[in-house]
Design an enzyme around this catalytic site. Structure first.
Site, PDB file in Angstrom:
ATOM      1  N   SER B 156       0.841  -1.195   0.000  1.00 11.26           N
ATOM      2  CA  SER B 156       0.000   0.000   0.000  1.00 11.26           C
ATOM      3  C   SER B 156       0.881   1.253   0.000  1.00 11.26           C
ATOM      4  O   SER B 156       1.722   1.398  -0.882  1.00 11.26           O
ATOM      5  CB  SER B 156      -0.936  -0.062   1.212  1.00 11.26           C
ATOM      6  OG  SER B 156      -1.987   0.846   1.066  1.00 11.26           O
ATOM      7  N   ARG B 226     -11.596   6.880   9.692  1.00 10.94           N
ATOM      8  CA  ARG B 226     -11.104   5.513   9.706  1.00 10.94           C
ATOM      9  C   ARG B 226     -12.195   4.534   9.258  1.00 10.94           C
ATOM     10  O   ARG B 226     -11.923   3.579   8.532  1.00 10.94           O
ATOM     11  CB  ARG B 226     -10.632   5.158  11.120  1.00 10.94           C
ATOM     12  CG  ARG B 226     -10.248   3.717  11.323  1.00 10.94           C
ATOM     13  CD  ARG B 226      -9.051   3.324  10.487  1.00 10.94           C
ATOM     14  NE  ARG B 226      -8.526   2.025  10.894  1.00 10.94           N
ATOM     15  CZ  ARG B 226      -7.527   1.404  10.290  1.00 10.94           C
ATOM     16  NH1 ARG B 226      -6.931   1.977   9.253  1.00 10.94           N
ATOM     17  NH2 ARG B 226      -7.100   0.238  10.709  1.00 10.94           N
ATOM     18  N   ASP B 322      -8.723  -6.661  -4.599  1.00  9.14           N
ATOM     19  CA  ASP B 322      -8.298  -5.340  -4.131  1.00  9.14           C
ATOM     20  C   ASP B 322      -8.797  -4.298  -5.123  1.00  9.14           C
ATOM     21  O   ASP B 322      -8.286  -4.214  -6.240  1.00  9.14           O
ATOM     22  CB  ASP B 322      -6.775  -5.312  -4.005  1.00  9.14           C
ATOM     23  CG  ASP B 322      -6.245  -3.993  -3.447  1.00  9.14           C
ATOM     24  OD1 ASP B 322      -7.032  -3.038  -3.314  1.00  9.14           O
ATOM     25  OD2 ASP B 322      -5.042  -3.934  -3.145  1.00  9.14           O
ATOM     26  N   HIS B 355      -8.083  -5.184  -0.227  1.00  8.21           N
ATOM     27  CA  HIS B 355      -6.753  -4.571  -0.087  1.00  8.21           C
ATOM     28  C   HIS B 355      -6.010  -5.110   1.135  1.00  8.21           C
ATOM     29  O   HIS B 355      -4.795  -5.294   1.108  1.00  8.21           O
ATOM     30  CB  HIS B 355      -6.934  -3.054   0.009  1.00  8.21           C
ATOM     31  CG  HIS B 355      -5.661  -2.298   0.101  1.00  8.21           C
ATOM     32  ND1 HIS B 355      -4.672  -2.384  -0.860  1.00  8.21           N
ATOM     33  CD2 HIS B 355      -5.193  -1.438   1.037  1.00  8.21           C
ATOM     34  CE1 HIS B 355      -3.667  -1.596  -0.516  1.00  8.21           C
ATOM     35  NE2 HIS B 355      -3.948  -1.021   0.632  1.00  8.21           N
ATOM     36  N   ASP B 356      -6.743  -5.357   2.210  1.00  8.99           N
ATOM     37  CA  ASP B 356      -6.125  -5.834   3.454  1.00  8.99           C
ATOM     38  C   ASP B 356      -5.441  -7.196   3.318  1.00  8.99           C
ATOM     39  O   ASP B 356      -4.716  -7.600   4.218  1.00  8.99           O
ATOM     40  CB  ASP B 356      -7.190  -5.938   4.558  1.00  8.99           C
ATOM     41  CG  ASP B 356      -7.154  -4.744   5.494  1.00  8.99           C
ATOM     42  OD1 ASP B 356      -6.272  -3.894   5.313  1.00  8.99           O
ATOM     43  OD2 ASP B 356      -8.007  -4.680   6.399  1.00  8.99           O
TER      44      ASP B 356
END
Lengths: 209, 384
Positions: B156, B226, B322, B355-356
């Site tokens: 990232s 967040r 992602d 993405h994680d």
């Protein structure tokens, strides 16, 4: 491109003959490199700068895990990105018949590499001819295990067809070979029609004319 | 009392302090000095100094990559990948991870005391870029006496730093592994970041960035930022699989705005727990740095020019689900590297975790990392 039958005796002898055409320390791109066996062999025995392209994610992951520089990509689309003359050899082993535009692929190989080495199953082999002639069926055998509706092999050709293609893309044949059903090289002195009949695999080393 | 002592000023890490007479020249044209860089190391640097691996952390990560976090007490964020006997084996490699410039865990950032004023920088901190982060890391690498890094690895925003390292210091990076990243931040990604920043700045407790002096923190704003960002780190199918439409501690809707759904409760928790360990101004600065990242623009509009003549070996990794940093964006980098005849590997890993995925249990990532790194080490003569 992972469709090539893996690890059969025929394929290994095909690798053996391919490897004999590559010079020490060369820059090599293997298009459709599968699990990277040929690249690893070339890196170990000829100290080549080994690069690869492979369609299947599993194949790429296996290659990179072996420390090979391989990208997930497609012979039909990803050769265009490379600059002219960036490899000494571009190898297409048992993959030509699975590409959408084989002629363009061979042209691109000869653009980015000084030499192109292509191996493919010969559709002119007598067993295939007899299958069609006497059974009236598309061939299914240990090297071509898929039925016509499942096969990723969409562009079969014969050794004679390939000789003509080489001429059409303005390539000269530096060396040609054929392997019989037992994986043994067919005698060099035989004429094309004989190779086309008894060669189960065709292997061609091309260079720009 | 302008601000309580914190991880920002006195971190639970080693700290490199760079005096005011050796300032860091920033991309904006400003200079930053004095500055400090907080970092962790694992393993031992070999006598040849050839086994150093730099890990670059993501937006909300920090230098505690493979040790227990001093604030949250959780395991390091990449402790599944890095450690003794792990894919990045600290028995063989000397692993370095520093908090990024602009961060809030001990490297100079807006939460640090500005020596010129005696109170926290806040928005007086200069706007920094990914390249600035990398130049600060290069100071640390200099300090450790390392000429060339065996590898630089990150995901990232960390991946952006890896790309910047390879572009700015090609001779100092033998192998580069940018994971789940892109050569530029897309319009969509900038848009998400802007929503997050506006959430922070809309919180009355943000106080134009001077909240430390007022003794408050924009907890609500940062928490909402967040929550929004966290959605972008997951895939639709992962959210569906984890939460679906399940209710939280109830069997029917309450006809209120309570967190009826598990996914709401989960996001609220993510927001609140983030606020405990992160500084709101840091979040503004770091998201801005990512927005400004455009490696092609920095090289006359040509991404290929960013890597011209590069001898660095690259291994790029993307994940199928992602949508924040897509496979197509990794592929653009691969194309640029191929155009230079660079040595490049590229693996797209099948995952539904979004993405994680780069932070999670992912055996293909482990094998890829280990294979790539070990091959680089062998080529550099690093003992097994």
């Amino acid at each position: 491109m992972s469709n090539a039958p893996p690890h059969s005796a025929i394929i290994r002898s095909d690798h053996h003959l391919l490897a004999s055409m590559v010079s020490d320390g060369a820059r090599v791109l293997d298009v459709g490199c599968g699990d990277g066996d040929l690249l690893a062999h070339l890196a170990a025995t000829k100290r080549v700068d080994a690069r690869g392209i492979e369609l299947s994610r599993d194949g790429v992951a296996a290659c990179v895990a072996k420390g090979l520089a391989v990208i997930q990509g497609d012979a039909d689309t990803d050769l265009f990105d490379y600059p002219d003359d960036c490899f000494d050899y571009v190898i297409l082993s048992q993959t030509l018949q699975a590409t959408r535009r084989p002629k363009v692929v061979v042209e691109q190989m000869l653009r980015i590499g000084r030499n192109a080495i292509v191996s493919f199953p010969n559709f002119g082999h007598w067993r295939i001819r007899t299958s069609l002639m006497f059974r009236g069926r598309m061939p299914v055998n240990e090297n071509l295990p898929d039925s016509w509706y499942d096969t990723p092999n969409i562009h079969f050709c014969t050794i004679r067809d390939f000789v003509e293609l080489a001429d059409e893309v303005n390539a000269k044949i530096v060396q040609a070979g054929a392997l019989d059903a037992a994986g043994k090289p067919v005698a060099v002195t035989m004429p094309w029609w004989f190779w086309n009949l008894v060669g189960e695999q065709g292997i061609f080393w091309l260079a720009r004319r | 009392m302008t601000k309580p002592a914190s991880e920002a000023d006195e971190p639970h890490s080693q700290v490199l302090r760079i005096p005011a007479d050796q300032p860091l020249a920033l991309e904006s044209g400003l200079e930053l000095g004095p500055l400090q860089i907080a970092y962790q190391t694992y393993g031992t640097l070999n006598p040849e100094k050839s086994n150093a691996v730099l890990i670059c952390h993501a937006l909300t990560g920090d230098q505690h990559v493979a040790n227990e976090h001093p604030v949250t007490r959780k395991a390091g964020w990449w402790s599944n990948l890095i450690g003794p006997g792990k894919p990045v084996d600290t028995n063989r490699y000397f692993v370095i991870c520093s908090n990024v410039l602009g961060g809030c865990m001990g490297t100079s950032g807006p939460a640090n005391i500005n020596p010129a004023t005696g109170h926290a920088y806040g928005t007086e901190f200069p706007v920094i870029t990914i390249s600035d982060m990398v130049r600060a890391q290069a100071r640390l690498v200099d300090h450790l006496g390392i000429e060339r890094l065996l590898a630089v690895i990150g995901g990232s925003m960390g991946g952006m730093q890896v790309l910047a390292w390879a572009s700015l210091f090609p001779d100092r990076v033998f192998a580069a592994m940018p994971i789940a990243c892109a050569a530029k931040h897309s319009a969509q990604n900038i848009a998400f970041h802007e929503v997050g920043r506006q959430a922070v700045m809309a919180d009355p407790d943000w106080r134009s960035g001077r909240y430390f002096e007022a003794g408050v923190r924009p907890v609500k704003g940062l928490s909402v930022a967040r929550m929004g960002a966290h959605i972008t780190y997951l895939s639709e199918s992962a959210l569906q699989r984890k939460f679906g439409r399940k209710f939280q501690d109830r069997t029917a809707p309450t006809f209120s705005f309570d967190a009826d759904f598990q996914v709401e409760s989960y996001l609220r928790y993510q927001g609140i727990s983030f606020v405990e360990r992160f500084d709101a101004n840091s979040y503004l600065y770091l998201t801005r740095a990512m927005d400004y990242f455009d490696l092609a623009a920095d090289n006359g509009g040509s991404l290929a020019a960013a890597f011209r003549g590069s001898k660095t070996r690259f291994c790029l990794v993307s994940f199928t689900s992602d949508w924040l940093f897509t496979t197509a964006e990794s592929r653009q980098i691969v194309h640029a590297l191929n155009a230079n005849g660079a040595s490049v590997s590229f693996v797209e890993i099948e995952s539904d975790k979004g993405h994680d995925a780069f932070l999670l249990e992912e055996p293909v990532l482990y094998r890829t990392t280990q294979g790539f790194l070990d091959a680089a080490a062998s080529a550099c003569g690093v003992k097994a």
